[in-house]
Each structure stands twice: as C-alpha cells, then as structure tokens.
Design an enzyme around this catalytic site. Structure first.
Site, PDB file in Angstrom:
ATOM      1  N   LYS A 187      -1.556  -1.539  -6.104  1.00 23.07           N
ATOM      2  CA  LYS A 187      -0.615  -1.785  -5.010  1.00 23.07           C
ATOM      3  C   LYS A 187       0.624  -0.951  -5.311  1.00 23.07           C
ATOM      4  CE  LYS A 187      -2.141  -6.637  -4.778  1.00 23.07           C
ATOM      5  NZ  LYS A 187      -1.814  -8.051  -5.066  1.00 23.07           N
ATOM      6  N   ASN A 245      -7.373 -10.525 -15.101  1.00 27.10           N
ATOM      7  CA  ASN A 245      -7.610 -11.890 -15.591  1.00 27.10           C
ATOM      8  C   ASN A 245      -7.852 -12.875 -14.450  1.00 27.10           C
ATOM      9  OD1 ASN A 245      -7.070 -11.481 -18.508  1.00 27.10           O
ATOM     10  ND2 ASN A 245      -5.040 -10.891 -17.778  1.00 27.10           N
ATOM     11  N   LYS A 275       5.949  -6.492 -10.524  1.00 22.66           N
ATOM     12  CA  LYS A 275       5.151  -7.516  -9.840  1.00 22.66           C
ATOM     13  C   LYS A 275       4.131  -6.858  -8.916  1.00 22.66           C
ATOM     14  CE  LYS A 275       8.314 -11.442  -9.911  1.00 22.66           C
ATOM     15  NZ  LYS A 275       9.175 -12.305  -9.080  1.00 22.66           N
ATOM     16  N   GLY A 276       2.906  -7.333  -8.964  1.00 23.11           N
ATOM     17  CA  GLY A 276       1.857  -6.821  -8.083  1.00 23.11           C
ATOM     18  C   GLY A 276       1.205  -5.547  -8.573  1.00 23.11           C
ATOM     19  N   GLU A 332       1.788 -12.664  -0.238  1.00 23.94           N
ATOM     20  CA  GLU A 332       2.220 -11.835  -1.376  1.00 23.94           C
ATOM     21  C   GLU A 332       3.626 -12.187  -1.841  1.00 23.94           C
ATOM     22  OE1 GLU A 332       2.098  -9.593  -3.616  1.00 23.94           O
ATOM     23  OE2 GLU A 332       0.072  -8.848  -3.433  1.00 23.94           O
ATOM     24  N   ASP A 333       3.838 -12.140  -3.162  1.00 27.87           N
ATOM     25  CA  ASP A 333       5.191 -12.389  -3.685  1.00 27.87           C
ATOM     26  C   ASP A 333       5.854 -11.107  -4.171  1.00 27.87           C
ATOM     27  OD1 ASP A 333       3.451 -12.108  -5.947  1.00 27.87           O
ATOM     28  OD2 ASP A 333       5.052 -12.921  -7.193  1.00 27.87           O
ATOM     29  N   ARG A 347      -1.606  -3.506 -14.850  1.00 24.72           N
ATOM     30  CA  ARG A 347      -1.055  -3.537 -16.210  1.00 24.72           C
ATOM     31  C   ARG A 347      -0.682  -2.125 -16.686  1.00 24.72           C
ATOM     32  NH1 ARG A 347      -5.236  -5.971 -20.150  1.00 24.72           N
ATOM     33  NH2 ARG A 347      -5.496  -7.299 -18.322  1.00 24.72           N
ATOM     34  N   SER A 354      -4.754  -8.356 -10.919  1.00 20.17           N
ATOM     35  CA  SER A 354      -4.997  -8.836 -12.283  1.00 20.17           C
ATOM     36  C   SER A 354      -6.459  -8.729 -12.706  1.00 20.17           C
ATOM     37  CB  SER A 354      -4.557 -10.293 -12.407  1.00 20.17           C
ATOM     38  OG  SER A 354      -4.919 -10.787 -13.677  1.00 20.17           O
ATOM     39  N   THR A 381       2.240 -17.719 -12.668  1.00 19.55           N
ATOM     40  CA  THR A 381       1.994 -16.906 -13.861  1.00 19.55           C
ATOM     41  C   THR A 381       2.930 -15.701 -13.936  1.00 19.55           C
ATOM     42  OG1 THR A 381       0.189 -16.091 -12.536  1.00 19.55           O
ATOM     43  CG2 THR A 381      -0.409 -17.427 -14.449  1.00 19.55           C
ATOM     44  N   ASP A 403      -2.722 -13.183  -2.752  1.00 23.47           N
ATOM     45  CA  ASP A 403      -2.425 -12.653  -4.070  1.00 23.47           C
ATOM     46  C   ASP A 403      -2.510 -13.849  -5.030  1.00 23.47           C
ATOM     47  OD1 ASP A 403      -1.326 -10.977  -6.131  1.00 23.47           O
ATOM     48  OD2 ASP A 403       0.583 -12.005  -5.809  1.00 23.47           O
ATOM     49  N   LEU A 404      -2.645 -13.590  -6.313  1.00 22.25           N
ATOM     50  CA  LEU A 404      -2.785 -14.704  -7.270  1.00 22.25           C
ATOM     51  C   LEU A 404      -1.455 -15.040  -7.961  1.00 22.25           C
ATOM     52  CD1 LEU A 404      -4.691 -16.636  -8.897  1.00 22.25           C
ATOM     53  CD2 LEU A 404      -5.013 -14.755 -10.511  1.00 22.25           C
ATOM     54  N   ASP A 405      -1.009 -14.105  -8.822  1.00 26.09           N
ATOM     55  CA  ASP A 405       0.176 -14.370  -9.650  1.00 26.09           C
ATOM     56  C   ASP A 405       1.423 -14.480  -8.780  1.00 26.09           C
ATOM     57  OD1 ASP A 405      -1.229 -14.099 -12.184  1.00 26.09           O
ATOM     58  OD2 ASP A 405      -1.304 -11.952 -11.792  1.00 26.09           O
ATOM     59  N   SER A 445      -6.054  -9.496  -5.813  1.00 22.81           N
ATOM     60  CA  SER A 445      -5.126  -9.489  -6.953  1.00 22.81           C
ATOM     61  C   SER A 445      -5.297  -8.241  -7.815  1.00 22.81           C
ATOM     62  CB  SER A 445      -5.391 -10.732  -7.818  1.00 22.81           C
ATOM     63  OG  SER A 445      -4.730 -10.620  -9.057  1.00 22.81           O
TER      64      SER A 445
END
Ligand code: BG6
Ligand code: MG
Length: 208
Positions: free
Chosen positions: A144, A117, A44-45, A168-169, A48, A115, A16, A8-10, A113
């Site tokens: 997700k 972005n 989270k995850g 993953e966070d 948007r 995102s 971020t 995962d990214l963020d 991800s």
C-alpha cells in the site's frame, strides 16, 4: 450495491498498531535512528520491508541486504513477543458486532492486510471463520498505497471495485483504497486520514 467489506487488520480489527510501533522503536534505538509517533504514521499499512526502507532513507543509513534481512527478522521477533498473549479481548470496539451483522446481511467479508502475520493473528483472535477471502502480505508484491491487496480481494470475491467498502486506519491504506476505486472508511483521526470518504473513531460508529 456495496455488498463487500474489505477490512485492514492492524489498527482496524485489533490494536496491534501500537506493537508494531514499539517493535520499530526498539530497532531504531539499536540503530541510533530518531523515530517518533509522527513518523510512525508513515509506517502504518506499509509492508515490513518498506518500513525499514522508509526509516533508513529518512536517516541516511545504508544497510547491506544481509543486515536488512537480520533487522527485519529481529523486528518481527520483537513484534511476535508483544503479541504473544493476543486474544479476542484485544478486538477493537465494534468489530464482533459488525462481523455478525455482515453475516446476517449476507455481506462479503474480506481481509486486505499488508501483514505477513495476518493468519496467525486471526487465529489468535478466533475470528478467521468470518472471512470469505483473506489477502495478506504473503500474497502481494506491491505495498500500500498500491491498490494490489484490495484488488486481489475484490477479484477473488468476483465483485467490482464500486461494490467494495475498505476500512483502513492508515494514510497509505486509504490512498490504496482510493487507487482501487473503492469507498474508503477511515478508522482513526479525521485530521490524519484526509483522503478518506468518511472517518470514524472505530467500527462501533459504523452501521451497515
Ligand atoms: C500492516 C501494519 O498492517 O502490516 C504495518 O500497519 C506493518 O505497520 C505491516 O509494517 C506488515 O506487518 P508484518 O506483520 O508483516 O510485519
Ligand atoms: Mg492498519
């Protein structure tokens, strides 16, 4: 053989997650919605658009499609402002070392991800070249905890889900990984990421 790592990214690669929170904080203040760090765990995850749905459902606010569109654009503008100066110094602990180690051990490196972005952020961090496959929010239709994002990564890599480890966070992301039949490494707090197979504070605690 677990030879494919899907990151995962963020909140896993780069810090971020706090900027997503701050951007939503501004939006919710403008809308008069009560919003705190505890509720933020649910965002989270999550894509948007789904974040906005969760916030409006929670506060019984009804928005037209046009208003939703305008708010989502605004949220992203706030977020992009926050991350304007993002660079390699913002990588979370252990990321660079693990990416290097994976390359050395011929482990496939994927991004999974939500995102939209993601590519922009990977460019800013100057780590895009490490990734064999990038699946981001522009390529998936289901947010997700649906496993789509991770399944797309394993399909692109032509490996089975048992060969993948997801980092993953988020609660939604851990559930997505488990729904995909993958091993889920939680990054963050054990008490929050209860469905993870194992939890580490950050990637520096994980060894290949
Ligand atoms: C995820 C974040 O990585 O991306 C979520 O954890 C965020 O909080 C989602 O909503 C979508 O991000 P973006 O950059 O497309 O708004
Ligand atoms: Mg995350």
């Amino acid at each position: 053989m677990k030879n494919t790592y899907i990151f995962d990214l963020d909140g896993v690669i780069v810090d971020t997650a706090k900027y997503h929170y701050l951007a939503w904080k501004k939006i919710t203040e403008e809308l008069g919605i009560v919003f705190d760090e505890e509720f933020n765990e649910r965002l989270k995850g999550v894509s948007r658009a789904r974040c906005l749905e969760l916030l409006t459902e929670h506060s019984d606010i009804v928005l037209s499609d046009e208003e939703k569109h305008r708010i989502l654009e605004k949220k992203n503008a706030y977020y992009l402002d926050y991350i304007a100066q993002l660079n390699q110094a913002d990588l979370l602990p252990g990321v660079m070392k693990l990416l290097e180690k994976c390359k050395g051990e011929h482990i496939n490196i994927c991004l999974g991800s939500a995102s939209k972005n993601a590519n922009y952020i990977l460019d800013k961090l100057d780590i895009k070249h490490y990734f064999d496959v990038i699946v981001d929010g522009n390529q998936v239709t289901k947010a997700k905890p649906d496993p789509e994002v991770f399944c797309r990564a394993s399909e692109a890599m032509r490996v089975s889900s048992e060969d993948c480890i997801v980092f993953e966070d988020s609660i939604a992301g851990i559930i997505a990984a488990k729904n995909a039949g993958m091993y889920a490494v939680g990054i963050g707090c054990k008490d929050t990421l209860t469905d993870a197979d194992i939890v580490f504070k950050d990637l520096s605690e994980f060894s290949v």
